[in-house]
Design a protein around this motif. Structure first.
Motif, PDB file in Angstrom:
ATOM      1  N   UNK A 132       0.877  -1.179   0.000  1.00  0.00           N
ATOM      2  CA  UNK A 132       0.000   0.000   0.000  1.00  0.00           C
ATOM      3  C   UNK A 132       0.913   1.227   0.000  1.00  0.00           C
ATOM      4  N   UNK A 133       0.931   1.947  -1.108  1.00  0.00           N
ATOM      5  CA  UNK A 133       1.822   3.093  -1.236  1.00  0.00           C
ATOM      6  C   UNK A 133       1.277   4.094  -2.246  1.00  0.00           C
ATOM      7  N   UNK A 134       1.916   5.251  -2.291  1.00  0.00           N
ATOM      8  CA  UNK A 134       1.564   6.285  -3.268  1.00  0.00           C
ATOM      9  C   UNK A 134       2.838   6.894  -3.828  1.00  0.00           C
ATOM     10  N   UNK A 135       2.789   7.208  -5.117  1.00  0.00           N
ATOM     11  CA  UNK A 135       3.906   7.839  -5.817  1.00  0.00           C
ATOM     12  C   UNK A 135       3.338   8.958  -6.675  1.00  0.00           C
ATOM     13  N   UNK A 136       3.959  10.117  -6.628  1.00  0.00           N
ATOM     14  CA  UNK A 136       3.619  11.194  -7.545  1.00  0.00           C
ATOM     15  C   UNK A 136       4.760  11.308  -8.542  1.00  0.00           C
ATOM     16  N   UNK A 137       4.399  11.285  -9.812  1.00  0.00           N
ATOM     17  CA  UNK A 137       5.370  11.377 -10.900  1.00  0.00           C
ATOM     18  C   UNK A 137       5.052  12.650 -11.669  1.00  0.00           C
ATOM     19  N   UNK A 138       6.038  13.510 -11.817  1.00  0.00           N
ATOM     20  CA  UNK A 138       5.852  14.762 -12.536  1.00  0.00           C
ATOM     21  C   UNK A 138       6.841  14.805 -13.693  1.00  0.00           C
ATOM     22  N   UNK A 139       6.332  14.539 -14.894  1.00  0.00           N
ATOM     23  CA  UNK A 139       7.150  14.531 -16.113  1.00  0.00           C
ATOM     24  C   UNK A 139       8.400  13.663 -15.945  1.00  0.00           C
ATOM     25  N   UNK A 140       8.171  12.446 -15.457  1.00  0.00           N
ATOM     26  CA  UNK A 140       9.248  11.459 -15.351  1.00  0.00           C
ATOM     27  C   UNK A 140      10.023  11.480 -14.053  1.00  0.00           C
ATOM     28  N   UNK A 141       9.793  12.474 -13.209  1.00  0.00           N
ATOM     29  CA  UNK A 141      10.498  12.560 -11.929  1.00  0.00           C
ATOM     30  C   UNK A 141       9.544  12.245 -10.775  1.00  0.00           C
ATOM     31  N   UNK A 142      10.030  11.479  -9.826  1.00  0.00           N
ATOM     32  CA  UNK A 142       9.259  11.166  -8.633  1.00  0.00           C
ATOM     33  C   UNK A 142       9.361  12.360  -7.690  1.00  0.00           C
ATOM     34  N   UNK A 143       8.204  12.899  -7.289  1.00  0.00           N
ATOM     35  CA  UNK A 143       8.206  14.027  -6.357  1.00  0.00           C
ATOM     36  C   UNK A 143       7.690  13.619  -4.974  1.00  0.00           C
ATOM     37  N   UNK A 144       7.074  12.450  -4.893  1.00  0.00           N
ATOM     38  CA  UNK A 144       6.561  11.928  -3.626  1.00  0.00           C
ATOM     39  C   UNK A 144       6.509  10.418  -3.744  1.00  0.00           C
ATOM     40  N   UNK A 145       6.949   9.719  -2.726  1.00  0.00           N
ATOM     41  CA  UNK A 145       6.880   8.258  -2.710  1.00  0.00           C
ATOM     42  C   UNK A 145       6.901   7.799  -1.262  1.00  0.00           C
ATOM     43  N   UNK A 146       5.777   7.237  -0.822  1.00  0.00           N
ATOM     44  CA  UNK A 146       5.663   6.774   0.565  1.00  0.00           C
ATOM     45  C   UNK A 146       4.894   5.462   0.613  1.00  0.00           C
ATOM     46  N   UNK A 147       5.331   4.576   1.496  1.00  0.00           N
ATOM     47  CA  UNK A 147       4.655   3.299   1.699  1.00  0.00           C
ATOM     48  C   UNK A 147       4.102   3.240   3.121  1.00  0.00           C
ATOM     49  N   UNK A 148       2.945   2.635   3.263  1.00  0.00           N
ATOM     50  CA  UNK A 148       2.351   2.437   4.583  1.00  0.00           C
ATOM     51  C   UNK A 148       3.148   1.365   5.316  1.00  0.00           C
ATOM     52  N   UNK A 149       3.412   1.619   6.582  1.00  0.00           N
ATOM     53  CA  UNK A 149       4.148   0.640   7.383  1.00  0.00           C
ATOM     54  C   UNK A 149       3.265  -0.068   8.395  1.00  0.00           C
ATOM     55  N   UNK A 150       2.029   0.442   8.597  1.00  0.00           N
ATOM     56  CA  UNK A 150       1.094  -0.194   9.521  1.00  0.00           C
ATOM     57  C   UNK A 150       0.007  -0.897   8.722  1.00  0.00           C
ATOM     58  N   UNK A 151      -0.262  -2.142   9.073  1.00  0.00           N
ATOM     59  CA  UNK A 151      -1.295  -2.913   8.385  1.00  0.00           C
ATOM     60  C   UNK A 151      -2.647  -2.204   8.455  1.00  0.00           C
ATOM     61  N   UNK A 152      -3.286  -2.085   7.292  1.00  0.00           N
ATOM     62  CA  UNK A 152      -4.609  -1.484   7.211  1.00  0.00           C
ATOM     63  C   UNK A 152      -4.636   0.031   7.272  1.00  0.00           C
ATOM     64  N   UNK A 153      -3.476   0.666   7.415  1.00  0.00           N
ATOM     65  CA  UNK A 153      -3.432   2.128   7.505  1.00  0.00           C
ATOM     66  C   UNK A 153      -3.472   2.758   6.117  1.00  0.00           C
ATOM     67  N   UNK A 154      -4.142   3.902   6.038  1.00  0.00           N
ATOM     68  CA  UNK A 154      -4.138   4.721   4.825  1.00  0.00           C
ATOM     69  C   UNK A 154      -3.792   6.130   5.298  1.00  0.00           C
ATOM     70  N   UNK A 155      -2.528   6.320   5.588  1.00  0.00           N
ATOM     71  CA  UNK A 155      -2.061   7.598   6.119  1.00  0.00           C
ATOM     72  C   UNK A 155      -1.187   8.333   5.118  1.00  0.00           C
ATOM     73  N   UNK A 156      -0.110   7.719   4.670  1.00  0.00           N
ATOM     74  CA  UNK A 156       0.816   8.382   3.735  1.00  0.00           C
ATOM     75  C   UNK A 156       0.474   8.094   2.272  1.00  0.00           C
TER      76      UNK A 156
END
Length: 166
Positions: A132-156
């Motif tokens: 469970x993670x999110x990545x923001x890609x802006x014209x080929x560059x990653x500007x945000x990348x975070x993975x959840x470390x707690x089971x069932x959490x939707x925080x980052x």
């Protein structure tokens, strides 16, 4: 190797996908899976890519995907051109999940990461499933990348966290 802000998005990322069409808009309608070359398709776009462990699962269906659906306009106002969710489910399941969520068109994609290949390549898979993670890609560059470390959490990885970083 995990992705982090400042990295280039990998040049070889290919997901499986069944494009939405009006004629196959019913949840039971099957389309034909095609390759979706994310590296090529997103090279000149601002994209939010988020990953869930499984389609139609409680946390993913109740807490994760709805936040993005509800915030499509806010994400677009921040310049996001494409929102995509991936899971290791097959493309038929991902297509049905998109239809179940009443998502049409190509601004919100439900993509399959077969065998969690991409997620594994960035170290964010767990036992053959996407993390469970999110990545923001802006014209080929990653500007945000975070993975959840707690089971069932939707925080980052949720829409609110991503919006706060756009």
């Amino acid at each position: 190797m995990s992705l982090k802000a400042g990295d280039s998005f990998p040049s070889d990322v290919v997901f499986k996908y069944i494009p939405w069409t009006e004629e196959s808009g019913e949840i039971t309608a099957c389309g034909i899976p095609i390759n979706f070359n994310a590296s090529k398709e997103w090279a000149d776009k601002k994209v939010v890519l988020f990953s869930v462990p499984g389609a139609f699962t409680p946390t993913c269906s109740v807490n994760h995907v709805p936040g993005y659906i509800q915030n499509i306009q806010q994400l677009k106002s921040k310049g996001v051109q494409t929102i995509a969710v991936i899971a290791s489910n097959d493309p038929y399941v991902m297509s049905a999940w998109g239809k179940a969520n009443k998502v049409t068109g190509d601004e919100f994609l439900f993509l399959s990461d077969p065998d969690a290949k991409f997620s594994e390549s960035i170290g964010w898979a767990n036992a053959g499933r996407t993390g469970r993670y999110a990545i923001v890609i802006d014209h080929g560059k990653v500007t945000y990348a975070e993975i959840e470390t707690k089971k069932g959490a939707v925080e980052v990885s949720g829409a609110d966290a991503v919006l706060a970083h756009l």
